[in-house]
Scaffold this motif. Structure first.
Motif, PDB file in Angstrom:
ATOM      1  N   VAL A   1      45.267  44.526  22.843  1.00 59.09           N
ATOM      2  CA  VAL A   1      44.284  43.616  23.432  1.00 59.09           C
ATOM      3  C   VAL A   1      42.883  44.202  23.283  1.00 59.09           C
ATOM      4  CG1 VAL A   1      43.529  42.494  25.566  1.00 59.09           C
ATOM      5  CG2 VAL A   1      45.989  42.759  25.092  1.00 59.09           C
ATOM      6  N   ASP A   2      41.929  43.372  22.869  1.00 59.48           N
ATOM      7  CA  ASP A   2      40.515  43.781  22.856  1.00 59.48           C
ATOM      8  C   ASP A   2      39.970  43.630  24.272  1.00 59.48           C
ATOM      9  OD1 ASP A   2      40.166  44.470  20.142  1.00 59.48           O
ATOM     10  OD2 ASP A   2      40.118  42.345  19.603  1.00 59.48           O
ATOM     11  N   ALA A   3      40.152  44.644  25.074  1.00 60.52           N
ATOM     12  CA  ALA A   3      39.933  44.544  26.509  1.00 60.52           C
ATOM     13  C   ALA A   3      38.479  44.735  26.903  1.00 60.52           C
ATOM     14  CB  ALA A   3      40.791  45.576  27.233  1.00 60.52           C
ATOM     15  N   CYS A   4      38.037  43.918  27.828  1.00 60.82           N
ATOM     16  CA  CYS A   4      36.757  44.150  28.504  1.00 60.82           C
ATOM     17  C   CYS A   4      36.954  45.171  29.620  1.00 60.82           C
ATOM     18  CB  CYS A   4      36.223  42.846  29.084  1.00 60.82           C
ATOM     19  SG  CYS A   4      35.751  41.617  27.862  1.00 60.82           S
ATOM     20  N   VAL A   5      38.039  45.022  30.369  1.00 62.67           N
ATOM     21  CA  VAL A   5      38.383  45.957  31.434  1.00 62.67           C
ATOM     22  C   VAL A   5      39.905  46.060  31.527  1.00 62.67           C
ATOM     23  CG1 VAL A   5      36.332  45.596  32.879  1.00 62.67           C
ATOM     24  CG2 VAL A   5      38.319  44.128  33.189  1.00 62.67           C
ATOM     25  N   ALA A   6      40.336  47.101  32.216  1.00 62.08           N
ATOM     26  CA  ALA A   6      41.741  47.244  32.578  1.00 62.08           C
ATOM     27  C   ALA A   6      41.813  47.426  34.092  1.00 62.08           C
ATOM     28  CB  ALA A   6      42.371  48.440  31.870  1.00 62.08           C
ATOM     29  N   ALA A   7      42.957  47.100  34.664  1.00 62.46           N
ATOM     30  CA  ALA A   7      43.184  47.289  36.089  1.00 62.46           C
ATOM     31  C   ALA A   7      44.468  48.090  36.259  1.00 62.46           C
ATOM     32  CB  ALA A   7      43.300  45.942  36.801  1.00 62.46           C
ATOM     33  N   VAL A   8      44.418  49.091  37.118  1.00 63.94           N
ATOM     34  CA  VAL A   8      45.562  49.980  37.330  1.00 63.94           C
ATOM     35  C   VAL A   8      45.932  49.958  38.804  1.00 63.94           C
ATOM     36  CG1 VAL A   8      46.439  52.326  37.059  1.00 63.94           C
ATOM     37  CG2 VAL A   8      44.694  51.461  35.480  1.00 63.94           C
ATOM     38  N   CYS A   9      47.229  49.868  39.093  1.00 60.89           N
ATOM     39  CA  CYS A   9      47.701  49.972  40.469  1.00 60.89           C
ATOM     40  C   CYS A   9      48.972  50.807  40.489  1.00 60.89           C
ATOM     41  CB  CYS A   9      47.913  48.603  41.102  1.00 60.89           C
ATOM     42  SG  CYS A   9      49.098  47.545  40.259  1.00 60.89           S
ATOM     43  N   HIS A  10      49.349  51.251  41.675  1.00 60.44           N
ATOM     44  CA  HIS A  10      50.482  52.173  41.825  1.00 60.44           C
ATOM     45  C   HIS A  10      51.233  51.783  43.091  1.00 60.44           C
ATOM     46  CE1 HIS A  10      52.656  55.980  42.432  1.00 60.44           C
ATOM     47  NE2 HIS A  10      52.365  56.275  41.179  1.00 60.44           N
ATOM     48  N   PRO A  11      52.557  51.854  43.078  1.00 59.39           N
ATOM     49  CA  PRO A  11      53.308  51.426  44.268  1.00 59.39           C
ATOM     50  C   PRO A  11      53.078  52.294  45.490  1.00 59.39           C
ATOM     51  CG  PRO A  11      54.778  52.408  42.641  1.00 59.39           C
ATOM     52  CD  PRO A  11      53.451  52.222  41.972  1.00 59.39           C
TER      53      PRO A  11
END
Length: 274
Positions: free
Chosen positions: A147-157
């Motif tokens: 993906v040509d990403a503008c942003v990424a989002a990361v989460c964790h349980p």
């Protein structure tokens, strides 16, 4: 007013600052934004939301002169429904982030946004607990680096944003993944190098021909701190994160107390009747 006498633009975070937990703005907030428009004072939204998230604001959206979306990566004109700028994360940067997460933080889940749609794993959707605005697709993790990403989002349980940012730094993700910021109570947003709310706000103010020192900004989360440093005065909501309250030059009531509108009236940026 903390030394700021000439307010020529108002900058605000959205969720938790002028948008309540149910996703709505109060009548007082909408009236304050209308009063800003009538006074010829541009309103700049600085948010982790995408343009689809701005459109979801309904009648409030057209009152926003420029929306600094995706924590600075996208500039959006809601009235004209057009993009003003889009920053991209190099694919090798995104691939490096994903590799480090897989090796060092395998329970961390990722979504990426290409300016039009979100791409996420099924596990990300489950951990985040809520959907993003706009088009979205569930894909296998191995497809995300394409993906040509503008942003990424990361989460964790198990890790909240501060602990997750510390863990990302500990495994060496910071140099690879560019800018990190806490976006809400569950998510860490990853932006291209040099991109944050400050860079986006400066770009928006330049487009509006407003000197940064003549702008006031409202916020509640650590991701708003760069934005405070980019304007003449930062105003924290009463229930803001402690770091934000410490950094702000002034404070006001919470979103549920209509603090945004109250401050603008108190400082006579808008009329008392708004």
């Amino acid at each position: 007013m903390g030394g700021l006498r000439d307010v020529r633009a108002v900058v605000t975070d959205l969720d938790g600052t002028i948008i309540r937990a149910d996703g709505t703005a109060s009548e007082a907030t909408v009236a304050a934004c209308q009063a800003l428009r009538a006074a010829g004072i541009p309103l700049v939204a600085a948010t982790a939301r995408t343009p689809a998230g701005i459109r979801a604001l309904g009648g409030l959206a057209p009152l926003i002169s420029i929306a600094v979306c995706c924590t600075g990566a996208i500039g959006y004109d809601p009235a004209a429904d057009r993009y003003l700028w889009q920053e991209r994360m190099p694919r090798e940067t995104l691939a490096g982030l994903l590799d480090r997460l897989s090796a060092q933080l395998p329970e961390a889940e990722v979504a990426v946004y290409d300016g039009r749609a979100w791409f996420m794993t099924a596990a990300y959707r489950a951990v985040r607990g809520a959907d993003h605005f706009g088009p979205r697709a569930v894909v296998e993790r191995r497809w995300l680096p394409r993906v040509d990403a503008c942003v990424a989002a990361v989460c964790h349980p198990d890790l909240g944003p501060p602990a997750l940012i510390a863990a990302l730094s500990a495994v060496g993700a910071t140099p690879v993944a560019a800018s990190f910021g806490q976006a809400g109570h569950r998510v860490v947003e990853v932006a291209p190098a040099g991109i944050d709310k400050a860079s986006g706000v400066r770009r928006a103010l330049a487009a509006l021909d407003v000197p940064p020192e003549c702008a006031v900004a409202f916020g509640d989360m650590p991701i708003d701190l760069p934005m405070f440093a980019a304007v003449g005065l930062g105003v924290a909501m009463a229930d803001a994160h402690p770091e934000v309250l410490t950094a702000a030059g002034d404070s006001t009531g919470s979103v549920d107390e209509d603090g945004f509108a109250a401050w603008l009236r108190r400082e006579r940026v808008i009329g008392a009747e708004a």
